[in-house]
Design an enzyme around this catalytic site. Structure first.
Site, PDB file in Angstrom:
ATOM      1  CE  LYS A  59      46.429  56.206  59.545  1.00  0.00           C
ATOM      2  NZ  LYS A  59      47.564  57.080  59.910  1.00  0.00           N
ATOM      3  CE1 TYR A 288      54.451  40.114  28.269  1.00  0.00           C
ATOM      4  CE2 TYR A 288      53.695  40.588  30.498  1.00  0.00           C
ATOM      5  CZ  TYR A 288      53.472  40.567  29.128  1.00  0.00           C
ATOM      6  OH  TYR A 288      52.281  40.997  28.633  1.00  0.00           O
ATOM      7  CG  MET A 336      48.403  45.506  34.635  1.00  0.00           C
ATOM      8  SD  MET A 336      47.950  46.646  33.322  1.00  0.00           S
ATOM      9  CE  MET A 336      49.527  47.420  32.975  1.00  0.00           C
TER      10      MET A 336
END
Length: 419
Positions: A59, A288, A336
């Site tokens: 799965k 950052y 990101m």
């Protein structure tokens, strides 16, 4: 047909190094070792009764590994059944030519029953309404019969499953309908990965009482299955008709308290490459919000992976990667699409050199899936299924790449071969 490129195992500190650089493949990729899947299946197969059948649970895209390839490798190594969570997962396997019996372990809606039956998927029943829908389909002649049915009993996990009293009534109905094949009855443990937890024993007793009640009602008992990965590894329920291998199939322990068997190993690793090397002076900040400030001069290596790939932002200040066989700490915030790791000046490095991000050979110094789970404050299961689709899956067998699956380009499946 021969593969366009192949991989070889490098020296210490090196990754699966391409003999011919793959064209158009992102530097950050997940390597899926089908030989490890085969070895794990054989080890698990040896841990259960010779008369039991092993179900490979594939799965969630085989826990992020690539369900079509894992399913075929598991069956080739001795798995006799496959387990999925949804109808669509079963349809994907059928579309890839998998003919092995497939059980939908999770709940379905009545209007999904037709697609499941038409694809010859076995259905788990835990309610009257889904059983009625299947019986109506079977009676209409719209699907091939008999339809394989497994009955799930809730013995204490309190998720999907029928209360024992209802399950007895459902068992009688399944047995009494010649268009249905009573293929199995099962339950699921809540705490099998905690060997000292007595609740597993309580669940077994409840399940055995249910089995006795069904037999007393006159219905024959189909193959039973209770053993999940943790139960197989600790020897519970391994002598019944079916045993279900999930996380262990992928060479990952179910918990810190339950280890793997001899010969088992991880099937997934994530590698990347240095995109940029740069000097970091004492006092410089990285990333950052400038959360990291260098106390001494060092170097940074930019690696193209970030939280959009499933490499969580919460790993800042905790995680490391394997660089030339050494731990290289992540510096500053996770972006990101990128991270920066420390690249000590004493190491002979250049842009394009490999970095081991997750798993694989422990000598390469990357965190294991279990270590990554601890840093993320979650479990190994979530680490694996959180690896995003934009990371290509490079499928390796017998040391050679047999396929690459990429999603960013819109290709669901891309196999790179030449005539």
């Amino acid at each position: 047909m021969t593969t366009q490129f192949s991989f070889r195992a490098g020296a210490l500190g090196q990754l699966l190094t391409p003999l011919v650089a793959p064209q158009g493949i992102r530097a950050t990729r997940a390597i899926i070792d089908l030989d490890a899947i085969g070895a794990n299946v054989r080890a698990l197969r040896g841990a259960i009764s010779p008369t039991s059948r092993l179900m490979a649970v594939v799965k969630a895209d085989a826990y992020g590994h690539g369900a079509p390839w894992v399913a075929k490798a598991a069956v080739d190594a001795g798995a006799e059944l496959l387990g999925v969570a949804t109808v669509s997962e079963g349809l994907v396997l059928r579309a890839h030519g998998v003919e092995t019996p497939i059980l939908i372990l999770g709940s379905i809606e009545p209007d999904e029953a037709a697609a499941a039956c038409q694809a010859r998927l076995e259905i788990t029943i835990a309610s009257d309404r889904v059983l009625t829908a299947v019986q109506n389909l079977a009676a209409s002649g719209a699907v091939r019969t008999p339809v394989g049915i497994h009955l799930k009993v809730d013995t204490g996990l309190r998720r999907f499953g029928a209360e024992p009293e209802l399950a007895i009534a459902l068992a009688r109905r399944i047995h009494g309908d010649p268009r249905l094949r009573f293929a199995g009855v099962f339950t699921h443990f809540a705490s099998a990965d905690e060997p000292s937890e007595p609740f597993t024993g309580e669940q077994l007793l409840r399940f055995e009482r249910f089995v006795a009640a069904v037999q007393e009602s006159g219905a024959p008992m189909p193959p039973r299955h209770v053993a999940n990965s943790a139960a197989i590894l600790t020897g519970r329920g391994v002598d019944w008709g079916i045993a279900r291998a999930g996380i262990a199939l992928y060479g990952v322990p179910p918990s810190n308290e339950v280890g793997l068997l001899s010969g088992m190993r991880p099937a997934l690793s994530i590698e990347s490459r240095i995109a940029r090397l740069f000097a970091i002076d004492a006092g410089d900040t990285v990333g950052y919000n400038r959360t990291y400030r260098a106390s001494v001069a060092t170097r940074g290596a930019l690696i193209p992976i970030g939280y959009a790939d499933g490499y969580r932002r919460s790993l800042a200040g905790k995680a490391w990667a394997g660089l030339a066989g050494e731990r290289a700490n992540v510096l500053g915030r996770i972006s990101m699409d990128q991270i920066v790791i420390e690249a000590p000046r004493r190491l002979d490095l250049k842009a394009g050199d490999p970095v081991q991000v997750l798993g694989g050979d422990p000598r390469l110094a990357a965190p294991s899936v279990a270590e990554m789970a601890e840093m993320m404050d979650t479990n190994a299961y979530e680490v694996l299924v959180s690896i995003r689709q934009r990371i290509p899956r490079v499928i390796v067998k017998d040391g050679a790449v047999i396929a690459v699956r990429m999603h960013e380009s819109g290709d669901i499946l891309k196999t790179q071969t030449t005539d």
